[in-house]
Motif scaffolding. Structure first.
Motif, PDB file in Angstrom:
ATOM      1  N   HIS A  36       0.839  -1.198   0.000  1.00 39.17           N
ATOM      2  CA  HIS A  36       0.000   0.000   0.000  1.00 39.17           C
ATOM      3  C   HIS A  36       0.880   1.256   0.000  1.00 39.17           C
ATOM      4  O   HIS A  36       0.595   2.223  -0.723  1.00 39.17           O
ATOM      5  CB  HIS A  36      -0.924  -0.023   1.212  1.00 39.17           C
ATOM      6  CG  HIS A  36      -1.821   1.168   1.317  1.00 39.17           C
ATOM      7  ND1 HIS A  36      -2.871   1.390   0.452  1.00 39.17           N
ATOM      8  CD2 HIS A  36      -1.812   2.229   2.154  1.00 39.17           C
ATOM      9  CE1 HIS A  36      -3.469   2.515   0.756  1.00 39.17           C
ATOM     10  NE2 HIS A  36      -2.837   3.058   1.800  1.00 39.17           N
ATOM     11  N   PHE A  37       1.946   1.236   0.794  1.00 38.92           N
ATOM     12  CA  PHE A  37       2.849   2.383   0.845  1.00 38.92           C
ATOM     13  C   PHE A  37       3.540   2.577  -0.513  1.00 38.92           C
ATOM     14  O   PHE A  37       3.694   3.711  -0.990  1.00 38.92           O
ATOM     15  CB  PHE A  37       3.891   2.193   1.950  1.00 38.92           C
ATOM     16  CG  PHE A  37       4.784   3.375   2.127  1.00 38.92           C
ATOM     17  CD1 PHE A  37       4.308   4.554   2.683  1.00 38.92           C
ATOM     18  CD2 PHE A  37       6.112   3.329   1.730  1.00 38.92           C
ATOM     19  CE1 PHE A  37       5.126   5.659   2.836  1.00 38.92           C
ATOM     20  CE2 PHE A  37       6.938   4.419   1.884  1.00 38.92           C
ATOM     21  CZ  PHE A  37       6.441   5.591   2.443  1.00 38.92           C
ATOM     22  N   ALA A  38       3.959   1.492  -1.154  1.00 36.90           N
ATOM     23  CA  ALA A  38       4.596   1.593  -2.469  1.00 36.90           C
ATOM     24  C   ALA A  38       3.630   2.183  -3.490  1.00 36.90           C
ATOM     25  O   ALA A  38       4.015   2.979  -4.348  1.00 36.90           O
ATOM     26  CB  ALA A  38       5.092   0.225  -2.923  1.00 36.90           C
ATOM     27  N   GLU A  39       2.363   1.801  -3.400  1.00 44.37           N
ATOM     28  CA  GLU A  39       1.363   2.366  -4.307  1.00 44.37           C
ATOM     29  C   GLU A  39       1.201   3.867  -4.064  1.00 44.37           C
ATOM     30  O   GLU A  39       1.010   4.642  -5.002  1.00 44.37           O
ATOM     31  CB  GLU A  39       0.018   1.654  -4.130  1.00 44.37           C
ATOM     32  CG  GLU A  39       0.026   0.237  -4.671  1.00 44.37           C
ATOM     33  CD  GLU A  39      -1.216  -0.553  -4.298  1.00 44.37           C
ATOM     34  OE1 GLU A  39      -2.102  -0.008  -3.602  1.00 44.37           O
ATOM     35  OE2 GLU A  39      -1.289  -1.731  -4.676  1.00 44.37           O
ATOM     36  N   LYS A  40       1.279   4.286  -2.803  1.00 40.20           N
ATOM     37  CA  LYS A  40       1.205   5.716  -2.481  1.00 40.20           C
ATOM     38  C   LYS A  40       2.390   6.462  -3.090  1.00 40.20           C
ATOM     39  O   LYS A  40       2.250   7.570  -3.598  1.00 40.20           O
ATOM     40  CB  LYS A  40       1.212   5.930  -0.958  1.00 40.20           C
ATOM     41  CG  LYS A  40      -0.093   5.690  -0.311  1.00 40.20           C
ATOM     42  CD  LYS A  40      -0.970   6.887  -0.591  1.00 40.20           C
ATOM     43  CE  LYS A  40      -2.164   6.874   0.332  1.00 40.20           C
ATOM     44  NZ  LYS A  40      -3.134   7.891  -0.068  1.00 40.20           N
ATOM     45  N   LEU A  41       3.594   5.849  -3.025  1.00 35.46           N
ATOM     46  CA  LEU A  41       4.775   6.491  -3.597  1.00 35.46           C
ATOM     47  C   LEU A  41       4.632   6.666  -5.106  1.00 35.46           C
ATOM     48  O   LEU A  41       5.125   7.638  -5.678  1.00 35.46           O
ATOM     49  CB  LEU A  41       6.035   5.676  -3.275  1.00 35.46           C
ATOM     50  CG  LEU A  41       6.469   5.649  -1.816  1.00 35.46           C
ATOM     51  CD1 LEU A  41       7.668   4.731  -1.636  1.00 35.46           C
ATOM     52  CD2 LEU A  41       6.798   7.044  -1.317  1.00 35.46           C
ATOM     53  N   ASN A  42       3.969   5.739  -5.758  1.00 31.01           N
ATOM     54  CA  ASN A  42       3.771   5.843  -7.206  1.00 31.01           C
ATOM     55  C   ASN A  42       2.874   7.017  -7.580  1.00 31.01           C
ATOM     56  O   ASN A  42       2.869   7.455  -8.724  1.00 31.01           O
ATOM     57  CB  ASN A  42       3.179   4.545  -7.755  1.00 31.01           C
ATOM     58  CG  ASN A  42       4.224   3.459  -7.859  1.00 31.01           C
ATOM     59  OD1 ASN A  42       5.412   3.734  -7.989  1.00 31.01           O
ATOM     60  ND2 ASN A  42       3.776   2.215  -7.790  1.00 31.01           N
ATOM     61  N   GLU A  43       2.112   7.524  -6.620  1.00 24.94           N
ATOM     62  CA  GLU A  43       1.230   8.654  -6.894  1.00 24.94           C
ATOM     63  C   GLU A  43       1.990   9.987  -6.916  1.00 24.94           C
ATOM     64  O   GLU A  43       1.451  10.984  -7.365  1.00 24.94           O
ATOM     65  CB  GLU A  43       0.129   8.720  -5.833  1.00 24.94           C
ATOM     66  CG  GLU A  43      -0.806   7.531  -5.864  1.00 24.94           C
ATOM     67  CD  GLU A  43      -1.801   7.536  -4.706  1.00 24.94           C
ATOM     68  OE1 GLU A  43      -1.820   8.523  -3.948  1.00 24.94           O
ATOM     69  OE2 GLU A  43      -2.519   6.538  -4.570  1.00 24.94           O
ATOM     70  N   LEU A  44       3.219  10.006  -6.406  1.00 31.70           N
ATOM     71  CA  LEU A  44       3.990  11.246  -6.342  1.00 31.70           C
ATOM     72  C   LEU A  44       4.430  11.682  -7.736  1.00 31.70           C
ATOM     73  O   LEU A  44       4.767  10.860  -8.585  1.00 31.70           O
ATOM     74  CB  LEU A  44       5.230  11.054  -5.469  1.00 31.70           C
ATOM     75  CG  LEU A  44       4.978  10.791  -3.990  1.00 31.70           C
ATOM     76  CD1 LEU A  44       6.281  10.460  -3.292  1.00 31.70           C
ATOM     77  CD2 LEU A  44       4.317  12.002  -3.352  1.00 31.70           C
ATOM     78  N   ASP A  45       4.446  12.982  -7.917  1.00 30.53           N
ATOM     79  CA  ASP A  45       4.930  13.554  -9.172  1.00 30.53           C
ATOM     80  C   ASP A  45       6.440  13.775  -9.035  1.00 30.53           C
ATOM     81  O   ASP A  45       6.881  14.664  -8.302  1.00 30.53           O
ATOM     82  CB  ASP A  45       4.229  14.880  -9.451  1.00 30.53           C
ATOM     83  CG  ASP A  45       4.720  15.506 -10.747  1.00 30.53           C
ATOM     84  OD1 ASP A  45       5.389  14.809 -11.538  1.00 30.53           O
ATOM     85  OD2 ASP A  45       4.430  16.703 -10.953  1.00 30.53           O
ATOM     86  N   THR A  46       7.225  12.981  -9.702  1.00 35.29           N
ATOM     87  CA  THR A  46       8.686  13.073  -9.600  1.00 35.29           C
ATOM     88  C   THR A  46       9.318  13.548 -10.904  1.00 35.29           C
ATOM     89  O   THR A  46      10.510  13.355 -11.118  1.00 35.29           O
ATOM     90  CB  THR A  46       9.274  11.699  -9.218  1.00 35.29           C
ATOM     91  OG1 THR A  46       8.878  10.747 -10.210  1.00 35.29           O
ATOM     92  CG2 THR A  46       8.810  11.249  -7.849  1.00 35.29           C
TER      93      THR A  46
END
Length: 96
Positions: A36-46
């Motif tokens: 779930h945390f990894a999925e949240k990180l994928n939402e970040l605009d990098t």
């Protein structure tokens, strides 16, 4: 994506680990939290973030290449099992 208890039990079986039902439940929860945390990180605009290889800046830890005094020859040979003419004496390693 979610991890099921059956998948945790399967991986534990492959790793030859014996887990209690409580451990299976605990690891299932923990692995799902990680996903779930990894999925949240994928939402970040990098898009504007520079790629890095290290979190902290690296500094050169090598010293300057300069001539420095060495230990005296007698002191270097002090504990040698065998010495001759100011050198270590070792068994021959090449045949004639």
């Amino acid at each position: 994506m979610a991890i099921s208890k059956e998948q945790v039990q399967h991986v534990a079986h492959l790793a030859r680990l014996s887990l209690t039902e409580k451990e299976v439940e605990q690891f299932t929860t923990q692995l799902n939290d990680i996903l779930h945390f990894a999925e949240k990180l994928n939402e970040l605009d990098t898009d504007n973030v520079e790629p890095t290889t290290h979190v902290l800046p690296l500094a050169n830890v090598l010293r300057e290449d300069e001539v420095r005094p060495s230990i005296p020859r007698d002191k270097a040979l002090a504990n040698a099992p065998e010495k001759r003419d100011g050198m270590f004496r070792v068994p021959a390693v090449f045949e004639e």
